[in-house]
Design a protein around this motif. Sequence first.
Motif, short mmCIF file in Angstrom:
data_model
loop_
_atom_site.label_atom_id
_atom_site.label_comp_id
_atom_site.label_asym_id
_atom_site.label_seq_id
_atom_site.Cartn_x
_atom_site.Cartn_y
_atom_site.Cartn_z
N ASN B 45 3.05 -5.05 -5.12
CA ASN B 45 2.01 -5.02 -6.16
C ASN B 45 0.79 -5.80 -5.71
O ASN B 45 0.92 -6.88 -5.14
N GLY B 46 -0.37 -5.24 -5.97
CA GLY B 46 -1.60 -5.95 -5.67
C GLY B 46 -1.98 -5.97 -4.20
O GLY B 46 -2.84 -6.72 -3.79
N SER B 47 -1.31 -5.11 -3.40
CA SER B 47 -1.62 -5.13 -1.97
C SER B 47 -2.84 -4.26 -1.66
O SER B 47 -3.32 -4.25 -0.53
N GLY B 48 -3.34 -3.52 -2.65
CA GLY B 48 -4.55 -2.72 -2.43
C GLY B 48 -4.29 -1.23 -2.23
O GLY B 48 -5.18 -0.53 -1.77
N LYS B 49 -3.09 -0.76 -2.60
CA LYS B 49 -2.77 0.66 -2.40
C LYS B 49 -3.66 1.57 -3.23
O LYS B 49 -4.29 2.49 -2.71
N SER B 50 -3.73 1.27 -4.54
CA SER B 50 -4.56 2.11 -5.43
C SER B 50 -6.02 2.00 -5.03
O SER B 50 -6.74 3.00 -5.01
N CYS B 222 3.15 4.19 5.70
CA CYS B 222 2.05 3.32 6.07
C CYS B 222 2.17 2.12 5.14
O CYS B 222 2.23 2.28 3.93
N VAL B 223 2.29 0.91 5.68
CA VAL B 223 2.58 -0.25 4.85
C VAL B 223 1.35 -1.15 4.74
O VAL B 223 0.78 -1.57 5.75
N LEU B 224 0.95 -1.39 3.50
CA LEU B 224 -0.23 -2.20 3.22
C LEU B 224 0.25 -3.56 2.73
O LEU B 224 1.08 -3.65 1.84
N HIS B 225 -0.30 -4.61 3.33
CA HIS B 225 0.11 -5.95 2.92
C HIS B 225 -1.11 -6.84 2.95
O HIS B 225 -1.78 -6.96 3.97
N GLU B 226 -1.43 -7.45 1.80
CA GLU B 226 -2.58 -8.32 1.66
C GLU B 226 -3.87 -7.69 2.21
O GLU B 226 -4.63 -8.30 2.95
N GLY B 227 -4.08 -6.43 1.83
CA GLY B 227 -5.32 -5.76 2.19
C GLY B 227 -5.40 -5.27 3.63
O GLY B 227 -6.45 -4.81 4.06
N GLN B 228 -4.31 -5.38 4.38
CA GLN B 228 -4.32 -4.89 5.77
C GLN B 228 -3.13 -3.98 5.99
O GLN B 228 -2.07 -4.18 5.38
#
Lengths: 372, 270
Positions: B45-50, B222-228
């Motif tokens: 949650n909140g990693s920037g996916k949306s 594709c894994v998004l973590h803390e905006g990267q």
Amino acid sequence: MKTHKAFSTAHRQAQDTMPDYKDTLPDITAVQATYRASIYKRLFILGCLAAGVVISLGANFLVGPAHLSPSLFLQTLFNSVSVPQQTAIIVWQIRMPYALMAACIGGALGLAGAEMQTVLANPLASPFTLGVSAAGAFGASLAIVLQWHIAGVPDNWLVAGCAFVFSVSSVFALDMLTRFRQADTSTVILCGVALVFSFQALVALMQFVASEDTLQDLVFWTLGSLSRATWATLALLAGSLALIFPLSLRSAGELTLLRMGEERAASLGVDVPRLRRAALLRISFLCALSVAFVGVIGFVGLVAPHIARRLVGEDHHFSLPGSLLTGALILSVSSLVARILVPGIVVPLGIITSLVGIPFFLAIILKQRPMV
Amino acid sequence: MTADKPFSGLIAQNLTVHYGRNTVLDDLTTPCFPHGRICALLGPNGSGKSTLLRAMSGLLPVKGCITLDGLQLGSLRLPERSQHCLYLPQALPAPVNITALEAMLAAKRIMPSRQGQSFADAPHEEDIQASLDLLKQFNIAHLALRKLNELSGGQRQLIGLAQALGRQPHALLLDEPLSALDLHYQYAVTKLLTQITRANNLVTLMVLHDLNIALNLCDLVCVLHEGQIIASGPPAEVLTPALLRTVYRVEARIETTDDNHRFIVITDCI
């Protein structure tokens, strides 16, 4: 026994090989026929509303202190030199502008309310929620109480012009504010409510400082009255409505999608900010003209869209004309009631719309299934 | 698709997105999302996916370059852009007094290619046919004439999905398309999306929370973590215990069943 068993196995096999029931149920032609029938049904409802407006207009033309028969009315309409001058004046100068103005104002407010409830995504939105009418009333009260005059401009046009300027600028102030702060729709409503109260306070202040006879004039703005309808104001309002309604209808598809959610509409390619601005411009123009000519008439703009949506659904190709016609019908019937309720006296229309509209409104919303 | 194009597929380069003063994505470059493959976008949650999906579809003001088959999407206006690359928001279609069929027709009729056509002379028959075919694929054709305010959240989600597919974009960005669906439809819809993606050679990128669906039914993750983006590739290679520990802060094992299905067993959370 054996045959029976064989039969039942065969039956089961037939069931097994048959595709899913849900899959085969909708036959394309059947769905198309139902869909088309639903369109015709809605057109029929719109036709009924239009017929209702025409009938109530007729009643408005005929009912009044001076009794007119339909034949005398038609004679006056098509050959006014052959009837007594007094009758011609009653028909042409009093009853027709009054009745037609009622229908036009109702239509304008109904349409404005429908668009407003969609673009602000709020069922409580109406031309009056955003302070458009309160601003107009304040503009008018300024002109009346401070007795402004411009050479060559009749006073009543100056007052109407002042109301118009204030109404339009209130919408644009709101639009600027929300665009600058990138506010969401609930913020727009809250700012609108703040505007309503500010302008109401200012109108009250003007009433407080007003002299006896200007106070009389001021009451006209706050209660709403059709008695000052003239052919000139009627032509201006009807012309604007005739220009604006096709523009609203052109956006009907986009407005329908907007009903399903702002982000969804945007993701499907609706330019929501542009759509909202254009709608607010149309709304402010219609509301400002209404306020300028007949004062504050509440409720129609709020109720007519709800009734229309219940009747014809939320495809705006139907609900926009539906709201327009419903608004026209409500105000037309109200104006009739306003004149026959107390013989010899025309009760201010703003009072009647609420009294006539509320039972109707309650009946419709209470019939609605509770939301899950 | 052709060799002379710089990229075949959807790619975002040097993407920066601000919400007010808050920088959500900072100079993010995605891998190229290819045609004909279904790709899952994962992350906590909140990693920037949306935000990433909305930025790629043009709903947010962004700095950076988003390209679909060499076409700069940033240079297009929103209505044209949505013909190429369509985003499906996480919010379900609102429960309004519109039938499912009308909702699908309304989405089709505002396409820029239809501009100038009035409501009356739109090709009703073809549109209805195409919409019903799609609803049939989702196994919800029996809901065509039901109003959205009579339907459940999951049913509305399916109709929203059908509405997006009915627009026939080249790239689909789906934000949690399975969130309101039951177990059957989660799998059925993912399989159907895979099938449609292959048949129409679409770029399909969807945000998922169910890692088992990503592991078994998606071609790429594709894994998004803390905006990267910290990992991307085939799910079996990307989803490792080490990655799950870093990104989701859980201790997990990846098990393989006898018939070659993989599943993630969470043993503890950190």
